[in-house]
Write a protein that holds these residues in place. Structure first.
Motif, PDB file in Angstrom:
ATOM      1  N   LEU A   1      83.010  20.121 -67.106  1.00  0.00           N
ATOM      2  CA  LEU A   1      83.959  20.473 -67.749  1.00  0.00           C
ATOM      3  C   LEU A   1      84.719  21.707 -68.139  1.00  0.00           C
ATOM      4  CD1 LEU A   1      82.815  18.154 -70.826  1.00  0.00           C
ATOM      5  CD2 LEU A   1      84.193  17.427 -68.994  1.00  0.00           C
ATOM      6  N   GLN A   2      83.910  22.985 -67.609  1.00  0.00           N
ATOM      7  CA  GLN A   2      83.956  24.100 -67.567  1.00  0.00           C
ATOM      8  C   GLN A   2      84.396  24.629 -68.935  1.00  0.00           C
ATOM      9  OE1 GLN A   2      86.794  24.105 -63.950  1.00  0.00           O
ATOM     10  NE2 GLN A   2      85.503  25.613 -63.119  1.00  0.00           N
ATOM     11  N   LYS A   3      83.754  24.361 -69.925  1.00  0.00           N
ATOM     12  CA  LYS A   3      84.100  24.698 -71.378  1.00  0.00           C
ATOM     13  C   LYS A   3      82.852  25.548 -71.568  1.00  0.00           C
ATOM     14  CE  LYS A   3      86.459  20.467 -72.923  1.00  0.00           C
ATOM     15  NZ  LYS A   3      86.521  19.216 -73.626  1.00  0.00           N
ATOM     16  N   TYR A   4      82.939  26.897 -71.091  1.00  0.00           N
ATOM     17  CA  TYR A   4      81.879  27.655 -70.920  1.00  0.00           C
ATOM     18  C   TYR A   4      82.040  28.677 -72.564  1.00  0.00           C
ATOM     19  CZ  TYR A   4      81.646  26.550 -66.354  1.00  0.00           C
ATOM     20  OH  TYR A   4      81.467  25.777 -65.093  1.00  0.00           O
ATOM     21  N   THR A   5      80.836  28.649 -73.203  1.00  0.00           N
ATOM     22  CA  THR A   5      81.073  29.367 -74.575  1.00  0.00           C
ATOM     23  C   THR A   5      80.292  30.741 -74.305  1.00  0.00           C
ATOM     24  OG1 THR A   5      78.794  28.310 -75.284  1.00  0.00           O
ATOM     25  CG2 THR A   5      80.872  27.311 -75.785  1.00  0.00           C
ATOM     26  N   HIS A   6      79.445  31.065 -73.476  1.00  0.00           N
ATOM     27  CA  HIS A   6      78.633  32.125 -73.226  1.00  0.00           C
ATOM     28  C   HIS A   6      79.098  33.202 -72.214  1.00  0.00           C
ATOM     29  CE1 HIS A   6      75.644  30.460 -75.922  1.00  0.00           C
ATOM     30  NE2 HIS A   6      75.406  29.527 -75.075  1.00  0.00           N
ATOM     31  N   GLU A   7      79.304  34.586 -72.354  1.00  0.00           N
ATOM     32  CA  GLU A   7      79.879  35.410 -71.413  1.00  0.00           C
ATOM     33  C   GLU A   7      79.041  35.549 -70.086  1.00  0.00           C
ATOM     34  OE1 GLU A   7      82.464  37.039 -71.349  1.00  0.00           O
ATOM     35  OE2 GLU A   7      83.052  35.898 -73.171  1.00  0.00           O
ATOM     36  N   HIS A   8      77.540  35.055 -70.249  1.00  0.00           N
ATOM     37  CA  HIS A   8      76.911  35.206 -68.996  1.00  0.00           C
ATOM     38  C   HIS A   8      77.495  33.874 -67.867  1.00  0.00           C
ATOM     39  CE1 HIS A   8      74.236  32.970 -71.858  1.00  0.00           C
ATOM     40  NE2 HIS A   8      74.322  32.106 -70.824  1.00  0.00           N
ATOM     41  N   THR A   9      77.850  32.974 -68.586  1.00  0.00           N
ATOM     42  CA  THR A   9      78.208  31.812 -67.964  1.00  0.00           C
ATOM     43  C   THR A   9      79.554  31.828 -67.207  1.00  0.00           C
ATOM     44  OG1 THR A   9      76.805  30.396 -69.399  1.00  0.00           O
ATOM     45  CG2 THR A   9      78.392  29.286 -67.899  1.00  0.00           C
ATOM     46  N   LYS A  10      80.539  32.440 -68.130  1.00  0.00           N
ATOM     47  CA  LYS A  10      81.878  32.871 -67.870  1.00  0.00           C
ATOM     48  C   LYS A  10      81.867  33.761 -66.286  1.00  0.00           C
ATOM     49  CE  LYS A  10      83.680  32.023 -72.296  1.00  0.00           C
ATOM     50  NZ  LYS A  10      84.415  32.723 -73.592  1.00  0.00           N
ATOM     51  N   LYS A  11      80.892  34.746 -66.527  1.00  0.00           N
ATOM     52  CA  LYS A  11      80.716  35.809 -65.399  1.00  0.00           C
ATOM     53  C   LYS A  11      80.160  34.877 -64.158  1.00  0.00           C
ATOM     54  CE  LYS A  11      78.791  40.244 -64.257  1.00  0.00           C
ATOM     55  NZ  LYS A  11      78.135  41.348 -64.861  1.00  0.00           N
ATOM     56  N   TRP A  12      79.155  34.301 -64.346  1.00  0.00           N
ATOM     57  CA  TRP A  12      78.555  33.606 -63.418  1.00  0.00           C
ATOM     58  C   TRP A  12      79.613  32.629 -62.912  1.00  0.00           C
ATOM     59  CZ3 TRP A  12      75.297  34.040 -59.984  1.00  0.00           C
ATOM     60  CH2 TRP A  12      74.650  33.042 -59.196  1.00  0.00           C
ATOM     61  N   SER A  13      80.424  31.926 -63.325  1.00  0.00           N
ATOM     62  CA  SER A  13      81.292  31.078 -63.030  1.00  0.00           C
ATOM     63  C   SER A  13      82.444  31.571 -62.162  1.00  0.00           C
ATOM     64  CB  SER A  13      82.098  30.416 -64.134  1.00  0.00           C
ATOM     65  OG  SER A  13      83.270  29.596 -63.748  1.00  0.00           O
ATOM     66  N   LYS A  14      82.951  33.014 -62.628  1.00  0.00           N
ATOM     67  CA  LYS A  14      84.005  33.822 -61.934  1.00  0.00           C
ATOM     68  C   LYS A  14      83.484  34.170 -60.659  1.00  0.00           C
ATOM     69  CE  LYS A  14      86.759  37.785 -62.229  1.00  0.00           C
ATOM     70  NZ  LYS A  14      86.503  38.378 -61.057  1.00  0.00           N
ATOM     71  N   THR A  15      82.221  34.588 -60.495  1.00  0.00           N
ATOM     72  CA  THR A  15      81.536  35.143 -59.162  1.00  0.00           C
ATOM     73  C   THR A  15      81.307  34.132 -58.339  1.00  0.00           C
ATOM     74  OG1 THR A  15      80.369  36.905 -60.457  1.00  0.00           O
ATOM     75  CG2 THR A  15      79.580  36.329 -58.537  1.00  0.00           C
ATOM     76  N   ILE A  16      80.777  32.813 -58.769  1.00  0.00           N
ATOM     77  CA  ILE A  16      80.592  31.839 -57.752  1.00  0.00           C
ATOM     78  C   ILE A  16      81.925  31.066 -57.463  1.00  0.00           C
ATOM     79  CG2 ILE A  16      79.667  29.574 -57.609  1.00  0.00           C
ATOM     80  CD1 ILE A  16      77.732  32.034 -57.216  1.00  0.00           C
ATOM     81  N   ASN A  17      82.632  30.898 -58.160  1.00  0.00           N
ATOM     82  CA  ASN A  17      84.011  30.428 -57.777  1.00  0.00           C
ATOM     83  C   ASN A  17      84.824  31.101 -56.676  1.00  0.00           C
ATOM     84  OD1 ASN A  17      86.030  28.395 -58.510  1.00  0.00           O
ATOM     85  ND2 ASN A  17      87.379  29.946 -59.252  1.00  0.00           N
ATOM     86  N   GLU A  18      84.801  32.382 -56.879  1.00  0.00           N
ATOM     87  CA  GLU A  18      85.550  33.387 -55.908  1.00  0.00           C
ATOM     88  C   GLU A  18      85.296  33.284 -54.475  1.00  0.00           C
ATOM     89  OE1 GLU A  18      85.577  37.114 -57.729  1.00  0.00           O
ATOM     90  OE2 GLU A  18      83.719  37.645 -56.716  1.00  0.00           O
ATOM     91  N   ALA A  19      83.857  32.627 -54.361  1.00  0.00           N
ATOM     92  CA  ALA A  19      83.163  32.464 -53.060  1.00  0.00           C
ATOM     93  C   ALA A  19      83.823  31.385 -51.989  1.00  0.00           C
ATOM     94  CB  ALA A  19      81.596  32.262 -53.075  1.00  0.00           C
ATOM     95  N   ASP A  20      83.936  31.664 -50.629  1.00  0.00           N
ATOM     96  CA  ASP A  20      84.103  30.814 -49.771  1.00  0.00           C
ATOM     97  C   ASP A  20      82.811  30.290 -49.165  1.00  0.00           C
ATOM     98  OD1 ASP A  20      87.056  31.330 -49.772  1.00  0.00           O
ATOM     99  OD2 ASP A  20      86.665  33.166 -48.670  1.00  0.00           O
ATOM    100  N   ALA A  21      81.850  30.737 -49.321  1.00  0.00           N
ATOM    101  CA  ALA A  21      80.470  30.394 -48.788  1.00  0.00           C
ATOM    102  C   ALA A  21      79.275  31.020 -49.163  1.00  0.00           C
ATOM    103  CB  ALA A  21      80.519  30.768 -47.205  1.00  0.00           C
ATOM    104  N   TYR A  22      78.278  30.396 -49.169  1.00  0.00           N
ATOM    105  CA  TYR A  22      76.993  31.057 -49.813  1.00  0.00           C
ATOM    106  C   TYR A  22      75.766  30.983 -48.989  1.00  0.00           C
ATOM    107  CZ  TYR A  22      79.542  29.120 -53.670  1.00  0.00           C
ATOM    108  OH  TYR A  22      80.735  28.797 -54.716  1.00  0.00           O
ATOM    109  N   ILE A  23      74.952  32.027 -48.937  1.00  0.00           N
ATOM    110  CA  ILE A  23      73.573  31.931 -48.168  1.00  0.00           C
ATOM    111  C   ILE A  23      72.420  32.193 -49.381  1.00  0.00           C
ATOM    112  CG2 ILE A  23      72.092  33.072 -46.893  1.00  0.00           C
ATOM    113  CD1 ILE A  23      74.601  33.841 -44.967  1.00  0.00           C
ATOM    114  N   VAL A  24      71.603  31.449 -49.443  1.00  0.00           N
ATOM    115  CA  VAL A  24      70.290  31.471 -50.269  1.00  0.00           C
ATOM    116  C   VAL A  24      69.222  31.951 -49.762  1.00  0.00           C
ATOM    117  CG1 VAL A  24      68.660  30.095 -51.585  1.00  0.00           C
ATOM    118  CG2 VAL A  24      71.098  29.717 -51.805  1.00  0.00           C
ATOM    119  N   VAL A  25      68.562  33.239 -50.169  1.00  0.00           N
ATOM    120  CA  VAL A  25      67.522  33.627 -49.665  1.00  0.00           C
ATOM    121  C   VAL A  25      66.288  33.177 -50.454  1.00  0.00           C
ATOM    122  CG1 VAL A  25      66.093  35.693 -49.201  1.00  0.00           C
ATOM    123  CG2 VAL A  25      68.575  35.798 -48.538  1.00  0.00           C
TER     124      VAL A  25
END
Length: 191
Positions: free
Chosen positions: A58-82
């Motif tokens: 639903l993307q109805k985030y209430t916490h700043e840490h979630t909003k920041k995480w959402s923005k960071t992840i959303n702007e990506a085109d790809a991910y690599i996990v270590v």
């Protein structure tokens, strides 16, 4: 064209080796100019256990840490996990980071650099593929799997990969470029 790549360090425990493995991998990434890389260290990001009242889709985030995480992840085109392997699986910190979001992950590729003992972290990667595909990502078959990883850490605490690891890293990154380009075009077409 350059693509935004997020390199996620999954372990948060004390004495973890993820950052030095990531440092080695970042050196290899320097030869792949089509990626603009940002390192996301889950220990530094320090997400609490999922604490949003609404479902992530639903993307109805209430916490700043979630909003920041959402923005960071959303702007990506790809991910690599270590990721290391803990008890035949991946770290809880990584599962928590994945579960925080939904839409932001979708229709993007994810590749894996895993490390461990005899299994080289492959069981953790296999375990990760279920939530990754459920979240709508494309997990790559090509991966960097590092067996008995401590043999590659020198006396200065620096990870020094061998030719085989470098070859698998470059092969994975070449394939990641192909998937990133294809999925980005698909996302743009459906917008």
């Amino acid at each position: 064209m350059t693509y935004k790549l997020k390199l996620i360090i999954g372990s948060t425990r004390p004495q973890r080796k993820g950052p030095i493995v990531a440092r080695w991998f970042l050196d290899i990434l320097e030869n792949h100019k089509h990626f603009e890389v940002e390192v996301l260290d889950l220990k530094e990001i320090n997400l609490p256990l999922l604490d949003e009242p609404e479902h992530p889709r639903l993307q109805k985030y209430t916490h700043e840490h979630t909003k920041k995480w959402s923005k960071t992840i959303n702007e990506a085109d790809a991910y690599i996990v270590v990721t290391p392997e803990y008890n035949y699986g991946y770290p809880a910190s990584l599962k928590n980071a994945l579960d925080y979001l939904s839409v932001e992950w979708q229709e993007k590729p994810m590749a894996f650099v895993s490390y461990g003992g005899i299994s080289a972290g492959t069981r953790a990667v296999q375990d990760l593929k279920l939530p990754v595909t459920t979240l709508g990502m494309m997990p790559l078959q090509q991966a960097v799997n590092i067996p008995f990883f401590t043999q590659f850490i020198n006396e200065d605490g620096v990870f020094v990969g061998n030719e085989t690891l470098e070859k698998s890293a470059n092969g994975m990154l070449n394939k990641l470029k192909v998937w990133t380009k294809a999925l980005k075009a698909m996302r743009e077409e459906t917008q």
